[in-house]
Scaffold this motif. Structure first.
Motif, PDB file in Angstrom:
ATOM      1  N   SER A 126       0.806  -1.238   0.000  1.00 45.40           N
ATOM      2  CA  SER A 126       0.000   0.000   0.000  1.00 45.40           C
ATOM      3  C   SER A 126       0.830   1.274   0.000  1.00 45.40           C
ATOM      4  N   SER A 128       2.846   1.973  -2.831  1.00 52.05           N
ATOM      5  CA  SER A 128       3.361   1.860  -4.193  1.00 52.05           C
ATOM      6  C   SER A 128       3.743   3.212  -4.780  1.00 52.05           C
ATOM      7  N   GLY A 163      -4.433  -2.829  -6.663  1.00 53.30           N
ATOM      8  CA  GLY A 163      -4.329  -1.734  -5.721  1.00 53.30           C
ATOM      9  C   GLY A 163      -3.710  -0.438  -6.161  1.00 53.30           C
ATOM     10  N   GLU A 167      -4.905   3.344  -5.031  1.00 46.64           N
ATOM     11  CA  GLU A 167      -3.972   4.098  -4.192  1.00 46.64           C
ATOM     12  C   GLU A 167      -3.621   5.447  -4.815  1.00 46.64           C
ATOM     13  N   LEU A 334      -0.973  -0.091   7.449  1.00 50.25           N
ATOM     14  CA  LEU A 334      -1.789  -0.207   6.233  1.00 50.25           C
ATOM     15  C   LEU A 334      -1.454  -1.541   5.596  1.00 50.25           C
ATOM     16  N   MET A 337      -2.993  -3.952  -0.265  1.00 48.43           N
ATOM     17  CA  MET A 337      -4.182  -3.535  -1.032  1.00 48.43           C
ATOM     18  C   MET A 337      -5.190  -2.783  -0.161  1.00 48.43           C
ATOM     19  N   HIS A 338      -4.671  -1.979   0.731  1.00 46.75           N
ATOM     20  CA  HIS A 338      -5.517  -1.221   1.656  1.00 46.75           C
ATOM     21  C   HIS A 338      -6.521  -0.341   0.924  1.00 46.75           C
ATOM     22  N   TYR A 339      -6.087   0.288  -0.162  1.00 44.06           N
ATOM     23  CA  TYR A 339      -6.960   1.255  -0.837  1.00 44.06           C
ATOM     24  C   TYR A 339      -8.031   0.565  -1.663  1.00 44.06           C
ATOM     25  N   SER A 342     -10.555  -0.352   1.010  1.00 46.32           N
ATOM     26  CA  SER A 342     -11.242   0.866   1.456  1.00 46.32           C
ATOM     27  C   SER A 342     -12.293   1.280   0.436  1.00 46.32           C
TER      28      SER A 342
END
Length: 348
Positions: A126, A128, A163, A167, A334, A337-339, A342
């Motif tokens: 997350s 990147s 992701g 992001e 985080l 692939m947190h975003y 989300s």
């Protein structure tokens, strides 16, 4: 997993970042006509402290990178003098704090301490944006301190899934994401070091017999990754223990055996093939009678695999691989692939 082709864009020629004002409250080093060492070092620290660079500077870096990279050949060559060295790294996959650990262990990039990063800078991890902006900024500050080859994740299709698109849009905006796609299309596909070592991301599982370095150099790479052909094979194929070619479990390209590696290297006057593309528990693996090395530089991949990361230093005097292994660095909370998660949660 499919590798889907796409259309190339030239947003770098259309966008006008000069109309964007940098507020007086912006507390980072200002970017002038060139990227200075001071700017790069300030940016590295900003990212470390979970700050962003100004969107004007984000766009400017990407436009500058497009202009620089599109003039490189699809296969470029590096000469390392006898009294110098070069360090080759594998996948980093958005693991910014592990990138910083590489620099702590091996020194920051400079003309005297050059790096080659072999693709898959983005996706899954997350951070990147931080990874790829840092690598590009070093490249723009001094092209001889940073060399970059494309990975299969420098791709619009995979960025939508794993992701990087989510992001980038969250941290910057859609125009920055489109600029990234153009930069990715301009990334070279392979590098030869001292006429002995070939570095590319995936492999040499070519359907066509007798592929030469000149064939790779002649590839029209300036597009998203196609579903087949030399460009696809370079970015997607994998080695296998059995001789010959076989079907790749990824559903893209092929697997290739030690005999394929030996013939390709011998036919092209090379000694060693360096590739990445696969997680290795030790951070690297040597196979094909010591003619092929997989290097992977994202330790504890996806915060779950528990693998070590590694990088290779070659001295120009003998071009023998010297490995350094390392464990993962702590990072802010985080997850991978947190975003994407989300965005998914927002839509539900």
């Amino acid at each position: 997993m499919e590798a889907i082709g796409g259309t190339k864009t030239h947003i770098s020629e259309e966008i006008n970042y000069n109309v964007i004002d940098v507020e007086e409250s912006y507390d980072g080093v200002r970017l002038g006509e060139v990227i200075t060492k001071e700017f790069v070092e300030d940016m590295v620290e900003r990212f470390k402290n979970q700050k962003k660079i100004h969107i004007k500077y984000a766009m400017e870096i990407l436009v500058m990178a497009s202009k620089l990279l599109k003039n490189e050949k699809s296969l470029f060559r590096i000469n390392v003098p006898e009294d110098r060295h070069i360090t080759v790294c594998g996948d980093t996959h958005g693991q910014y704090y592990d990138l910083l650990k590489i620099f702590e262990l091996n020194g920051r990039p400079s003309k005297e301490n050059p790096f080659l990063f072999n693709g898959d800078f983005v996706d899954r991890g997350s951070f990147s944006c931080e990874v790829i902006f840092t690598l590009l900024a070093y490249k723009l500050h001094d092209p001889e301190c940073m060399y970059l080859t494309r990975g299969n994740h420098e791709s619009r299709h995979l960025n939508q899934i794993y992701g990087f698109e989510a992001e980038t849009v969250k941290k910057y905006n859609g125009e920055v994401y489109e600029l990234f796609q153009e930069v990715f299309n301009y990334l070279p596909l392979a590098c030869v070091i001292n006429s002995k070592v070939l570095v590319l991301h995936g492999g040499i599982g070519f359907k066509e017999p007798g592929v030469t370095l000149q064939d790779i150099e002649n590839i029209d790479r300036m597009r998203d990754i196609p579903e087949d052909g030399l460009m696809c094979d370079i970015l997607w194929s994998d080695p296998q223990k059995l001789n010959g070619l076989g079907l790749n479990k990824r559903g893209v390209s092929r697997v290739f055996g030690p005999d394929v590696t030996k013939k390709f290297l011998d036919d092209n006057g090379l000694e060693l093939l360096i590739r990445s593309h696969e997680v290795k528990m030790a951070g690297y693996e040597v196979e094909a009678n010591n003619r092929l090395i997989t290097i992977f530089s994202a330790p504890n991949y996806c915060d779950s695999v528990g693998n070590k990361g590694a990088f290779i230093r070659f001295n120009g005097s003998d071009m023998k691989p010297n490995f350094t292994q390392f464990t993962h660095a702590p990072h802010p909370p985080l997850g991978p692939m947190h975003y994407v998660s989300s965005l998914y949660n927002q839509l539900m």
